[in-house]
Design an enzyme around this catalytic site. Sequence first.
Site, PDB file in Angstrom:
ATOM      1  N   ILE A  15       0.826  -1.209   0.000  1.00  0.00           N
ATOM      2  CA  ILE A  15       0.000   0.000   0.000  1.00  0.00           C
ATOM      3  C   ILE A  15       0.861   1.260   0.000  1.00  0.00           C
ATOM      4  O   ILE A  15       0.492   2.279  -0.585  1.00  0.00           O
ATOM      5  CB  ILE A  15      -0.990  -0.005   1.196  1.00  0.00           C
ATOM      6  N   ARG A  42      12.335  -4.615   6.483  1.00  0.00           N
ATOM      7  CA  ARG A  42      12.651  -5.432   5.307  1.00  0.00           C
ATOM      8  C   ARG A  42      13.120  -4.627   4.102  1.00  0.00           C
ATOM      9  O   ARG A  42      14.025  -5.039   3.389  1.00  0.00           O
ATOM     10  CB  ARG A  42      11.426  -6.264   4.911  1.00  0.00           C
ATOM     11  N   LYS A  95      -5.964   2.632   7.549  1.00  0.00           N
ATOM     12  CA  LYS A  95      -7.019   1.763   8.067  1.00  0.00           C
ATOM     13  C   LYS A  95      -6.535   0.303   8.109  1.00  0.00           C
ATOM     14  O   LYS A  95      -5.652  -0.067   7.308  1.00  0.00           O
ATOM     15  CB  LYS A  95      -8.295   1.906   7.232  1.00  0.00           C
ATOM     16  N   ASP A 174     -10.227  -6.169   7.363  1.00  0.00           N
ATOM     17  CA  ASP A 174      -9.225  -5.234   6.844  1.00  0.00           C
ATOM     18  C   ASP A 174      -9.764  -4.504   5.615  1.00  0.00           C
ATOM     19  O   ASP A 174      -9.708  -3.269   5.562  1.00  0.00           O
ATOM     20  CB  ASP A 174      -7.929  -5.976   6.528  1.00  0.00           C
TER      21      ASP A 174
END
Length: 318
Positions: A15, A42, A95, A174
């Site tokens: 995202i 990462r 979110k 989600d």
Amino acid sequence: MVLQRDIGLVGCGEITRTQHGPFLLGPANDTGLRLVATADPRQGLGTGLRHYPDHCAMLDGEPALAAVSIASPTGTHFGVARDALLAGRHVLLEKPPTTTLAELEELAAIATKQGRVLVTSYHARHNEAVERLRERLAGRLPPRRIAIEWREDFHRWHAGQTWPWRAGGLGVFDPGINALSILCHVLPGLPFHVQRARFRVPPGAETPAFVDMRLTWQGGDGQAVFEWRRGGEDVWDISIDSVDQDGRTEALLLRGVRTLLVDGAAVVTGGEDAEYAGVYRAFHDALERNESSISTQEMRLVEDATAAAEVERTMDAI
């Protein structure tokens, strides 16, 4: 003249790479928010930005940082946001904002005590069709009926990810919380209640891949179905039966978050993807007002559904 503020991004997953980063680094960024650093154990964005292995190192290494945008897995949001607020930074939450309503309320209290701005961002709200639906419903009696259908291919949006299935990942909520955020936005102040809920949980998971919940409110009831599946087209539909000021019933359909139909006729069709431009412009406006913008009803509905749910353990993996 737009005030310039340095901002850091926590979490460099899909995202961030497709939405947060491209807007903040792109020519459409008119918010004065200047992305200067990222934090992720990462990977970074590979754009020459200063990069840190975690948010604590970024907060220590960037004393001029005014704000932090948090787009890491949901289970990390509370700890990162708490540390950022206590370090004197404003915070934008992707979110779902937290894993529990209590966490969100605690962050709101910390923001108030620290004199910092906290914003819960729900990107699906920032579409013309959603705003036109909100305008159409303004001043009317509560709708009689609402039906939500929110189905996505899990692997299209979360390929290789395991965190959504762990406790705190919220599973299909989600994406489903996007639908709840639109509902709360277009019908502000309407108290929704969860009468029942049914969850399907895949093998090895702690969170649902399927949710069917019945919502009620004064004067009406509705159903919300959220599903993560393998394959198929994404479905993001909200239909509302409403009565206008002349007593005439209208069938309103928000299809794919960017199209609004009224009695089958298109009022808004398509349009460019400006959701994250809307997210950051709303954050900028909150910073200018020095005022937090925190929506809690979505998390309350998630918790109410979880408390009421009949849980079925399925044999089918997603």
